[in-house]
Scaffold this active site. Structure first.
Site, PDB file in Angstrom:
ATOM      1  N   TYR A 102      52.791  22.986  23.350  1.00  0.00           N
ATOM      2  CA  TYR A 102      52.504  23.993  24.374  1.00  0.00           C
ATOM      3  C   TYR A 102      51.382  24.871  23.845  1.00  0.00           C
ATOM      4  O   TYR A 102      51.152  24.961  22.626  1.00  0.00           O
ATOM      5  CB  TYR A 102      53.736  24.789  24.793  1.00  0.00           C
ATOM      6  CG  TYR A 102      54.457  25.654  23.775  1.00  0.00           C
ATOM      7  CD1 TYR A 102      53.796  26.435  22.824  1.00  0.00           C
ATOM      8  CD2 TYR A 102      55.849  25.744  23.803  1.00  0.00           C
ATOM      9  CE1 TYR A 102      54.478  27.262  21.943  1.00  0.00           C
ATOM     10  CE2 TYR A 102      56.551  26.559  22.908  1.00  0.00           C
ATOM     11  CZ  TYR A 102      55.848  27.306  21.987  1.00  0.00           C
ATOM     12  OH  TYR A 102      56.523  28.116  21.114  1.00  0.00           O
ATOM     13  N   THR A 103      50.672  25.519  24.772  1.00  0.00           N
ATOM     14  CA  THR A 103      49.505  26.300  24.353  1.00  0.00           C
ATOM     15  C   THR A 103      49.903  27.570  23.630  1.00  0.00           C
ATOM     16  O   THR A 103      49.176  28.032  22.737  1.00  0.00           O
ATOM     17  CB  THR A 103      48.630  26.648  25.568  1.00  0.00           C
ATOM     18  OG1 THR A 103      49.456  27.225  26.593  1.00  0.00           O
ATOM     19  CG2 THR A 103      47.927  25.397  26.105  1.00  0.00           C
ATOM     20  N   GLU A 116      47.815  19.367  25.036  1.00  0.00           N
ATOM     21  CA  GLU A 116      48.276  20.758  25.164  1.00  0.00           C
ATOM     22  C   GLU A 116      48.817  20.976  26.578  1.00  0.00           C
ATOM     23  O   GLU A 116      48.149  20.644  27.568  1.00  0.00           O
ATOM     24  CB  GLU A 116      47.130  21.733  24.904  1.00  0.00           C
ATOM     25  CG  GLU A 116      46.675  21.789  23.457  1.00  0.00           C
ATOM     26  CD  GLU A 116      47.563  22.660  22.582  1.00  0.00           C
ATOM     27  OE1 GLU A 116      48.509  23.283  23.119  1.00  0.00           O
ATOM     28  OE2 GLU A 116      47.299  22.736  21.366  1.00  0.00           O
ATOM     29  N   ASP A 152      56.958  24.102  19.201  1.00  0.00           N
ATOM     30  CA  ASP A 152      56.564  23.545  20.501  1.00  0.00           C
ATOM     31  C   ASP A 152      56.665  22.012  20.563  1.00  0.00           C
ATOM     32  O   ASP A 152      56.588  21.352  19.536  1.00  0.00           O
ATOM     33  CB  ASP A 152      55.139  23.997  20.852  1.00  0.00           C
ATOM     34  CG  ASP A 152      54.090  23.636  19.805  1.00  0.00           C
ATOM     35  OD1 ASP A 152      54.323  23.908  18.611  1.00  0.00           O
ATOM     36  OD2 ASP A 152      53.039  23.093  20.190  1.00  0.00           O
TER      37      ASP A 152
END
Length: 229
Positions: free
Chosen positions: A25-26, A89, A141
Site C-alpha cells: 500500500y502507498t 503500489e 503492508d
C-alpha cells in the site's frame, strides 16, 4: 487493459529474471502524494504500477527494468527482491494515516493486472506476496484488511488453508524452521510470526505461535493447499 503512463526515473537494470509480484500500500495521505514521491528522483523509490482507489492504473516503470520498491528484503532465498519482482503500489493511507478497507473498484482493477503479470512471467501463486512478507521487520503492508481471499479464489495467490487441518506439534523452533522453509526471513522471530499471521490469520495478530498457526503453516507446505475449492 487501459493505463495511464506516469514514468518514474527511479529504476535500473535487473540482475535476475522476474519470479515474484510484491503488493504494497502507498501509506500516504492521498494518491497524488504517493505519485509525486514515486516519480521524484530525489526520493529514490518507485514501483512498476500504481492502482488508485477508483481502479485507475498508472504504469511507472517498464517490467523489464528494476523498480525500487522492496528495499532490504528476503523471500525464498532471494535477497535482491527488486531484481526478481514486479512491484504494485495500491493506494491506501495505511496504518499511519488511517488504514481502511480497499474499495471494490480498486481490487477489481488489481486482479486482472496481477493475472496478466503472473501469466506473462510464469509466476507461481506462492510468489505473489505482500511487502510485509518479504520485509517483516520493517513493513506491515498491504496489511490485514487486504482481501487476499479474492485473489486466492481466482488462483492469483495462495489460499488460507481451511480443510483437514492437523497440528504437527512443532516446537517454536520447529515452527520457525518450517516458516523459513516456506519463504520468510526468521531472523526476528516475533516479526516473522506477526507477518505470517497478518497474511494468513489476520483476525488475530499477536505474535504467538499456537496450534492454529502450526496447522496453517503445515497445510501451506503440502503440495496442494488445503484451502482450494
Amino acid at each position: 487493459m487501459s493505463m495511464i503512463e506516469a514514468p518514474s526515473p527511479n529504476f535500473d537494470d535487473r540482475a535476475l529474471p522476474v519470479s515474484m509480484i510484491v503488493l504494497h500500500y502507498t501509506g500516504m495521505n492521498d494518491a497524488e502524494s504517493a505519485i509525486a514521491r514515486l516519480t521524484d528522483p530525489e526520493a529514490k523509490v518507485s514501483a512498476h504500477y500504481l492502482v488508485k482507489e477508483d481502479g485507475t492504473i498508472l504504469r511507472m516503470v517498464a517490467e523489464d527494468k528494476r523498480a525500487w520498491h522492496a528495499g532490504k528484503s528476503h523471500w525464498r532465498h532471494i535477497t535482491d527482491v527488486n531484481s526478481a519482482s514486479i512491484g504494485i503500489e495500491i493506494v491506501n493511507p495505511g496504518h499511519e494515516w488511517g488504514y481502511r478497507p480497499f474499495p471494490e473498484e480498486q481490487i477489481d482493477a488489481l486482479i486482472p493486472l496481477v493475472h496478466e503479470i503472473k501469466e506473462r512471467h510464469g509466476i507461481t501463486r506462492g510468489n505473489v506476496v505482500g511487502h510485509s512478507d518479504i520485509a517483516p521487520m520493517r513493513k506491515q503492508d498491504p496489511g490485514e484488511l487486504f482481501p487476499w481471499a479474492r485473489l486466492a479464489k481466482v488462483r492469483l495467490a495462495l489460499p488460507r488453508p481451511s480443510k483437514n487441518l492437523m497440528d504437527p506439534g512443532w516446537t517454536d523452533a520447529g515452527f520457525l524452521l518450517a516458516l523459513e522453509r516456506f519463504g520468510y526471513d526468521v531472523v526476528d522471530k516475533l516479526a516473522a510470526v506477526v507477518a505470517f499471521q497478518r497474511r494468513f490469520r489476520p483476525e488475530l495478530i499477536d505474535g504467538e505461535i499456537d496450534g492454529e498457526c502450526r496447522c496453517i503453516l503445515l497445510a501451506l507446505l503440502l503440495p496442494k493447499p488445503q484451502g482450494d475449492e
